[in-house]
Design an enzyme around this catalytic site. Structure first.
Site, PDB file in Angstrom:
ATOM      1  CB  CYS A 169      16.213 -25.082 -16.588  1.00  0.00           C
ATOM      2  SG  CYS A 169      15.599 -23.989 -15.309  1.00  0.00           S
ATOM      3  CG  HIS A 222      12.420 -21.921 -18.648  1.00  0.00           C
ATOM      4  ND1 HIS A 222      11.297 -22.030 -17.851  1.00  0.00           N
ATOM      5  CD2 HIS A 222      13.482 -22.103 -17.809  1.00  0.00           C
ATOM      6  CE1 HIS A 222      11.660 -22.267 -16.597  1.00  0.00           C
ATOM      7  NE2 HIS A 222      12.986 -22.323 -16.548  1.00  0.00           N
TER       8      HIS A 222
HETATM    9  N1  NAP Z   1      12.855 -27.553 -12.091  1.00  0.00           N
HETATM   10  C1  NAP Z   1      13.688 -27.257 -13.075  1.00  0.00           C
HETATM   11  O1  NAP Z   1      13.273 -26.819 -14.173  1.00  0.00           O
HETATM   12  C2  NAP Z   1      15.170 -27.445 -12.873  1.00  0.00           C
HETATM   13  C3  NAP Z   1      16.009 -27.232 -13.968  1.00  0.00           C
HETATM   14  C4  NAP Z   1      17.405 -27.380 -13.810  1.00  0.00           C
HETATM   15  C5  NAP Z   1      17.895 -27.748 -12.586  1.00  0.00           C
HETATM   16  N2  NAP Z   1      17.047 -27.941 -11.543  1.00  0.00           N
HETATM   17  C6  NAP Z   1      17.625 -28.349 -10.272  1.00  0.00           C
HETATM   18  O2  NAP Z   1      17.205 -29.695 -10.006  1.00  0.00           O
HETATM   19  C7  NAP Z   1      17.065 -29.883  -8.592  1.00  0.00           C
HETATM   20  C8  NAP Z   1      15.673 -30.420  -8.304  1.00  0.00           C
HETATM   21  O3  NAP Z   1      14.708 -29.466  -8.723  1.00  0.00           O
HETATM   22  P1  NAP Z   1      13.149 -29.813  -8.747  1.00  0.00           P
HETATM   23  O4  NAP Z   1      12.534 -28.735  -9.562  1.00  0.00           O
HETATM   24  O5  NAP Z   1      12.942 -31.224  -9.115  1.00  0.00           O
HETATM   25  O6  NAP Z   1      12.757 -29.593  -7.201  1.00  0.00           O
HETATM   26  P2  NAP Z   1      11.558 -30.270  -6.370  1.00  0.00           P
HETATM   27  O7  NAP Z   1      10.418 -30.595  -7.243  1.00  0.00           O
HETATM   28  O8  NAP Z   1      11.338 -29.346  -5.223  1.00  0.00           O
HETATM   29  O9  NAP Z   1      12.194 -31.638  -5.838  1.00  0.00           O
HETATM   30  C9  NAP Z   1      13.255 -31.660  -4.924  1.00  0.00           C
HETATM   31  C10 NAP Z   1      13.617 -33.095  -4.605  1.00  0.00           C
HETATM   32  O10 NAP Z   1      14.751 -33.089  -3.730  1.00  0.00           O
HETATM   33  C11 NAP Z   1      14.430 -33.873  -2.566  1.00  0.00           C
HETATM   34  N3  NAP Z   1      15.139 -33.384  -1.392  1.00  0.00           N
HETATM   35  C12 NAP Z   1      14.971 -32.218  -0.716  1.00  0.00           C
HETATM   36  N4  NAP Z   1      15.796 -32.168   0.349  1.00  0.00           N
HETATM   37  C13 NAP Z   1      16.469 -33.344   0.364  1.00  0.00           C
HETATM   38  C14 NAP Z   1      17.438 -33.928   1.236  1.00  0.00           C
HETATM   39  N5  NAP Z   1      17.886 -33.270   2.321  1.00  0.00           N
HETATM   40  N6  NAP Z   1      17.921 -35.163   0.951  1.00  0.00           N
HETATM   41  C15 NAP Z   1      17.471 -35.855  -0.132  1.00  0.00           C
HETATM   42  N7  NAP Z   1      16.554 -35.365  -1.000  1.00  0.00           N
HETATM   43  C16 NAP Z   1      16.064 -34.120  -0.745  1.00  0.00           C
HETATM   44  C17 NAP Z   1      12.920 -33.716  -2.425  1.00  0.00           C
HETATM   45  O11 NAP Z   1      12.398 -34.724  -1.577  1.00  0.00           O
HETATM   46  P3  NAP Z   1      11.047 -34.461  -0.693  1.00  0.00           P
HETATM   47  O12 NAP Z   1       9.921 -34.647  -1.690  1.00  0.00           O
HETATM   48  O13 NAP Z   1      11.101 -35.491   0.354  1.00  0.00           O
HETATM   49  O14 NAP Z   1      11.141 -33.059  -0.183  1.00  0.00           O
HETATM   50  C18 NAP Z   1      12.501 -33.867  -3.892  1.00  0.00           C
HETATM   51  O15 NAP Z   1      12.546 -35.215  -4.270  1.00  0.00           O
HETATM   52  C19 NAP Z   1      17.377 -28.523  -7.947  1.00  0.00           C
HETATM   53  O16 NAP Z   1      18.730 -28.523  -7.548  1.00  0.00           O
HETATM   54  C20 NAP Z   1      17.165 -27.541  -9.081  1.00  0.00           C
HETATM   55  O17 NAP Z   1      17.950 -26.379  -8.926  1.00  0.00           O
HETATM   56  C21 NAP Z   1      15.700 -27.818 -11.650  1.00  0.00           C
END
Ligand code: NAP
Length: 333
Positions: A128, A242
């Protein structure tokens, strides 16, 4: 109009929630929707006014979809995405797992959308932090080339997921009551009323994981191994959006007037020509579809160098929106 059955793995997370909202807002032709989370806690998500209960993913359940968005973890993407792609299911992965993999296109549609091909079923979305820079610099890079790029980043806590947002809120409340939370949680240092130059772990040379990702992924997106990139990533107590301070050395000479014209015509970018109109995360990093830039000026360190301030929404263009734009382009192929 043809409809597509969609699965969202990580639907209950920060990016997952935004992704569902964007599929609805942008009227993506969704047929059936399947929502998945870790299965460790009960969660429901809303899509077009209907509630969907999340459950743990399995290959068989995911295979029912035409398109799977992975917005969960590296491990989950690794477990399912290559197998699904081999079975003909399009997979768009926002995790870091496949971004540098040789046969996986790493795509920002405005910058290198030409990498999308019907035969490529597994596609990665980039980190991001670099997305703002890649979008903002696309036209200037095409015209003048980029020899060196230095970035100082000011990264919102939502970049580290839902738990990190909650941690900042809890720390702020505790600090205002004169208390301090015990250390632990998603950050290496307190984040309320603080900032720290660490996003991810450190390598042997002392670079953080985020700094290495920005460098390696930009080089891949630009298909340019020779460009020199140096990054310092800083986590700041901002909820969303960001910001980047960029120092850019070009390969060919430029004038500021010519740069301004390029920035004004750059797709996906709103450029503020007057110094005092600079973007900020609060005004320009919250559910914004485009990238913002301003404070363009000559750098004093080299005649071939200019400075720019860039702001983008890490959850939209940095993640969910970019993935939806990839999907929109895929269905047109
Ligand atoms: N946040 C950003 O700005 C951003 C930007 C670019 C890319 N990303 C990427 O996008 C992804 C998600 O980020 P996020 O910020 O949304 O994280 P988050 O808020 O922590 O959400 C993570 C999600 O993944 C699920 N999850 C965790 N373990 C799992 C499993 N074993 N099987 C199925 N689902 C699972 C969680 O479910 P539960 O609620 O049940 O734990 C939740 O729905 C990451 O790979 C991150 O690197 C994020």
């Amino acid at each position: 109009m043809k409809k597509y059955d969609i699965a969202v793995v990580g639907a209950s997370g920060m990016v997952g929630g935004e992704l569902l909202g964007l599929l609805e807002k942008r009227r993506f032709p969704v047929g059936k929707l399947y929502a998945f989370n870790s299965g460790r806690r009960a969660a429901t998500v809303k899509f077009r006014g209907k509630k969907y209960a999340c459950c743990a993913p399995s290959f068989e359940a995911l295979k029912k979809s035409d398109l799977v968005f992975f917005v969960s973890t590296d491990e989950v993407a690794e477990k399912f995405a290559p197998r699904l792609a081999a079975a003909g299911v399009a997979c768009i992965d926002d995790s870091a797992r496949f971004r540098l993999a040789k046969n996986v296109p790493l795509v920002i549609p405005e910058v290198n959308g030409g990498e999308l091909k019907p035969s490529k079923k597994l596609i990665a979305g980039p980190n991001c932090t670099l997305t703002g820079a890649a979008v903002a610099l696309a036209r200037v890079r095409a015209r003048y080339g980029i020899k060196e790029l230095r970035l100082a980043t000011y990264q919102a806590v939502s970049g580290a997921g839902k738990a990190a947002m909650l941690r900042l809120e809890e720390e702020l409340k505790a600090s205002l009551r004169g208390r301090r939370l015990p250390s632990g949680g998603p950050f290496p240092r307190p984040i309320a009323f603080n900032l720290f130059p660490q996003v991810g772990g450190f390598d042997a040379e002392g670079n953080s994981g985020e700094e290495n990702k920005v460098e390696a992924e930009l080089k891949k997106i630009w298909a340019d191994k020779a460009v020199k990139i140096s990054v310092t990533s800083v986590r700041v107590p901002v909820l969303r959006g960001h910001s980047l301070a960029a120092w850019v050395n070009t390969r060919r000479p430029f004038t500021l007037a010519a740069l301004k014209k390029e920035f004004a015509r750059t797709p996906g970018l709103k450029f503020f020509a007057r110094a005092q109109d600079y973007p900020t995360p609060l005004a320009h990093g919250l559910r914004t579809d485009i990238v913002y830039a301003g404070r363009l000026r000559l750098a004093h360190t080299s005649p071939d160098e200019f400075q720019l301030w860039i702001v983008s929404d890490n959850l939209y263009k940095g993640a969910a929106l970019n993935s939806v734009q990839i999907a929109e382009q895929l269905v047109k192929l």
